[in-house]
Design a protein around this motif. Structure first.
Motif, PDB file in Angstrom:
ATOM      1  N   GLY A   1     -22.339  32.167  12.361  1.00 41.86           N
ATOM      2  CA  GLY A   1     -23.308  33.256  12.293  1.00 41.86           C
ATOM      3  C   GLY A   1     -24.712  32.799  12.637  1.00 41.86           C
ATOM      4  N   GLN A   2     -25.082  31.607  12.152  1.00 42.49           N
ATOM      5  CA  GLN A   2     -26.406  31.077  12.453  1.00 42.49           C
ATOM      6  C   GLN A   2     -26.571  30.809  13.941  1.00 42.49           C
ATOM      7  OE1 GLN A   2     -27.666  27.776   9.851  1.00 42.49           O
ATOM      8  NE2 GLN A   2     -26.096  28.434   8.427  1.00 42.49           N
TER       9      GLN A   2
ATOM     10  N   PHE B   1     -12.155  40.516  11.547  1.00 36.94           N
ATOM     11  CA  PHE B   1     -13.256  41.191  12.232  1.00 36.94           C
ATOM     12  C   PHE B   1     -12.780  42.371  13.085  1.00 36.94           C
ATOM     13  CE2 PHE B   1     -16.103  37.154  12.097  1.00 36.94           C
ATOM     14  CZ  PHE B   1     -16.247  37.327  10.736  1.00 36.94           C
ATOM     15  N   PRO B   2     -11.686  42.230  13.858  1.00 36.69           N
ATOM     16  CA  PRO B   2     -11.193  43.411  14.600  1.00 36.69           C
ATOM     17  C   PRO B   2     -10.800  44.558  13.678  1.00 36.69           C
ATOM     18  CG  PRO B   2     -10.248  41.407  15.513  1.00 36.69           C
ATOM     19  CD  PRO B   2     -10.942  41.017  14.243  1.00 36.69           C
ATOM     20  N   SER B   3     -10.182  44.236  12.532  1.00 34.91           N
ATOM     21  CA  SER B   3      -9.789  45.288  11.584  1.00 34.91           C
ATOM     22  C   SER B   3     -11.025  45.967  11.006  1.00 34.91           C
ATOM     23  CB  SER B   3      -8.940  44.693  10.453  1.00 34.91           C
ATOM     24  OG  SER B   3      -7.752  44.123  10.952  1.00 34.91           O
ATOM     25  N   TRP B   4     -12.050  45.181  10.685  1.00 32.27           N
ATOM     26  CA  TRP B   4     -13.301  45.743  10.164  1.00 32.27           C
ATOM     27  C   TRP B   4     -13.940  46.695  11.168  1.00 32.27           C
ATOM     28  CZ3 TRP B   4     -16.167  45.880   5.758  1.00 32.27           C
ATOM     29  CH2 TRP B   4     -17.505  46.250   5.876  1.00 32.27           C
TER      30      TRP B   4
ATOM     31  N   SER C   1     -19.663  46.424  14.125  1.00 34.79           N
ATOM     32  CA  SER C   1     -19.317  45.020  14.332  1.00 34.79           C
ATOM     33  C   SER C   1     -19.820  44.175  13.169  1.00 34.79           C
ATOM     34  CB  SER C   1     -19.932  44.520  15.643  1.00 34.79           C
ATOM     35  OG  SER C   1     -21.347  44.610  15.594  1.00 34.79           O
ATOM     36  N   VAL C   2     -19.225  43.012  13.023  1.00 38.90           N
ATOM     37  CA  VAL C   2     -19.667  42.056  12.005  1.00 38.90           C
ATOM     38  C   VAL C   2     -20.766  41.212  12.637  1.00 38.90           C
ATOM     39  CG1 VAL C   2     -18.987  40.225  10.426  1.00 38.90           C
ATOM     40  CG2 VAL C   2     -17.368  42.039  11.005  1.00 38.90           C
ATOM     41  N   THR C   3     -21.997  41.544  12.333  1.00 37.49           N
ATOM     42  CA  THR C   3     -23.143  40.899  12.966  1.00 37.49           C
ATOM     43  C   THR C   3     -23.441  39.550  12.311  1.00 37.49           C
ATOM     44  OG1 THR C   3     -24.719  41.934  11.469  1.00 37.49           O
ATOM     45  CG2 THR C   3     -24.119  43.152  13.472  1.00 37.49           C
ATOM     46  N   PRO C   4     -24.241  38.706  12.990  1.00 30.64           N
ATOM     47  CA  PRO C   4     -24.642  37.429  12.387  1.00 30.64           C
ATOM     48  C   PRO C   4     -25.329  37.588  11.031  1.00 30.64           C
ATOM     49  CG  PRO C   4     -25.137  37.419  14.720  1.00 30.64           C
ATOM     50  CD  PRO C   4     -24.684  38.804  14.397  1.00 30.64           C
TER      51      PRO C   4
END
Length: 555
Positions: free
Chosen positions: A456-457, A386-389, A396-399
């Motif tokens: 995520g949920q 996620f930090p690399s993304w 950001s990698v959202t839910p």
């Protein structure tokens, strides 16, 4: 105080004096999660065996007790969340639930220690049922199981909520949820392997008292950190305001809504700023906030609470309504996983489980592969992926993204499971057994998918629900698990009654067809999820924006 990334994340305590919250609370809440989940896995995962071996129950009765226990553990969080949000707060529910769980495990430990608390094993004639337990023995046994189940369920979601409540930024709340699930899965794996091994190979008494110690340590650590926690203010029962919206909408349903209408503007939550006019989504609910003659006193307070609601109360109800379709898609995501876990144990029993010449993998330990995979990938996601993304895409990698990827990996895993079962059946028909390691690839896929969609949920519901329903929001995922558990049991029973796919001898059945059906359902459910996201209206600040499928997974 400073968080993991060096950014200040402090919150004002509920009494207005001093600062509280932030990453200084992290070791206390996470240690509590670890201790209580190690203890829970230690007694839960081996309960059926304990009932059979030590209480002389037949396998069917033991399985029924285990089913009731699993259902309770996953339904209690909803009740506990309501109590936390409405009356007592998360802190009180967590420590009291941990104490209740401790008392339950102590009772179970006593049944394994004191001979008079369990029936004497006198089965010398091969009978399935030994000396029947007395009423006292049943009372202590079921009392222990009930207390331990209720305590675990009460703690589970509220410790997640109080941990996330220590942070203001959703980024750090998401980080906390990652660590929460990593710790929960790791603790479960430790309890389901180490403690279960102790119970099977050393003694039940020693194993249960290890559970007692783990639970006690978790409770003590949580209480020690009490001076550092941020305690949110209770607003009263949120369900009362939700009920008022329904009643007021019905009572004013015939009133016309136009641009000239006046809405009641004071806000239910002092920390929220809401536009004076409600959003147009679920417009029929706006009747509840229409101001009519006699609804408001001279001091602008509500004169008739069950006939007039604030705009913010109406919008809170709408946020709940908007989330329900997304929540329902999670039921059809989790049910195939529950089925897969149950049937993978039966598959393992019909496969070669030897590793070398002296060690054989227990069939009941096969589902642990999912837990181990999930725990590992939660760590990888949080520290690396996620930090690399975020660095590469500045997003950001959202839910929404996490849940969507989880859907895809799950139905791919089910397809792989169907192919593996087809291979196993072909070999079984010629009298050969394939290695149990063939189950690893699709269980790993399911585990990676769970690392995406499960946190995520929880994160989605936590962020999208109103402040007054935070604990309820985190309990919804466990409610999904409970529903999926019972639904999977009903589906397996239905398939057994209507097809020949699941006979007693699975080598004569077609479990692969069962998996293919769920894989197809998974694809359709993913389409349903995208459709839900398409129409989902998410509150951002003071506005409600319309998410399109083309960008809902990117914002």
């Amino acid at each position: 105080m400073t968080n993991m990334d060096g950014e200040s994340q402090t919150l004002r305590s509920s009494d207005g004096h001093g600062k509280a919250g932030g990453w200084i609370t992290f070791p206390f809440t996470i240690a509590t999660v670890a201790g209580l989940n190690i203890a829970a896995a230690g007694w839960m995962n081996n309960l059926t065996v304990y009932l059979i071996e030590e209480f002389g129950m037949n396998s069917i009765d033991a399985a029924q007790v285990s089913n009731v226990m699993n259902g309770s553990v996953n339904f209690v969080p909803v009740v506990a969340a309501i109590l936390a949000d409405s009356f007592f707060g998360c802190f009180s529910i967590v420590w009291s639930s941990s104490l209740i769980s401790l008392l339950g495990i102590i009772l179970l430990a006593l049944t394994s220690t004191i001979d008079t608390l369990r029936p004497q094993q006198l089965c010398n004639d091969g009978s399935d049922i030994c000396t029947s337990p007395t009423k006292l023995q049943f009372a202590v046994l079921y009392g222990g199981v009930a207390l331990a189940s209720i305590g675990l369920g009460g703690m589970r979601t509220n410790i997640a909520t109080i941990g996330a409540n220590q942070f203001l930024d959703s980024k750090y709340q998401n980080m906390y949820f990652n660590w929460f699930f990593f710790t929960m899965y790791t603790g479960t794996v430790i309890g389901a392997t180490v403690i279960v091994y102790i119970e099977d190979n050393v003694s039940w008494k020693f194993g249960y008292f290890v559970c007692v110690a783990a639970n006690l340590i978790g409770l003590v650590v949580f209480l020690v950190g009490s001076r550092f926690y941020h305690y949110g203010k209770l607003e009263g029962s949120p369900f009362t305001s939700l009920a008022r919206v329904i009643v007021a909408t019905i009572r004013k349903r015939k009133l016309p809504i136009s641009a000239e209408n006046w809405y009641y503007g004071p806000h239910a939550n002092d920390d929220e700023t809401m536009q004076n006019s409600p959003s147009r989504s679920f417009g029929f609910l706006n009747h509840a906030a229409l101001k009519c003659e006699g609804d408001v006193k001279q001091d602008n307070s509500i004169a008739k609470p069950w006939k007039l609601c604030t705009v913010s109360e109406v919008e809170d109800f709408k946020s709940l309504m908007r989330t329900l379709p997304l929540w329902s898609s999670s039921i059809f995501l989790s049910t195939p996983i529950a089925v897969l876990i149950s049937l993978s144990v039966l598959q393992a029993l019909a496969m070669d489980r030897h590793l070398g010449t002296h060690f054989q993998i227990p069939a009941g330990s096969i589902p642990v592969i999912i837990l181990v995979t999930t725990a590992i990938f939660l760590l990888i996601f949080d520290r690396f992926l996620f930090p690399s993304w975020e660095k590469l895409t500045s997003q950001s990698v959202t839910p929404f993204k996490r849940i969507g990827v989880g859907h895809v990996l799950t139905f791919i895993g089910l397809g792989v499971a169907a192919l593996v079962e087809s291979k196993r059946l072909n070999q079984a028909r010629v009298g050969a057994r394939i290695s149990v390691l063939w189950l690893v690839p699709h269980l790993v896929l399911i585990g990676i998918g769970e690392a995406f969609h499960f946190p995520g949920q929880v994160s989605l519901y936590y962020q999208e629900f109103p402040t007054s329903l935070k604990s309820v929001s985190t309990s919804l995922t466990w409610l999904v698990i409970a529903i999926s558990f019972y639904l999977s049991t009903a589906l397996i029973d239905l398939v057994r009654r209507t097809t020949s796919w699941l006979p007693s001898d699975i080598n004569q059945g077609r479990i692969d067809n069962f998996y293919w059906v769920f894989a197809i359902i998974g694809v359709l459910n993913f389409g349903y999820y995208l459709l839900c996201v398409w129409f989902y209206k998410r509150k951002i600040g003071n506005k409600v924006v319309h998410h399109r499928a083309s960008n809902a997974l990117d914002k």
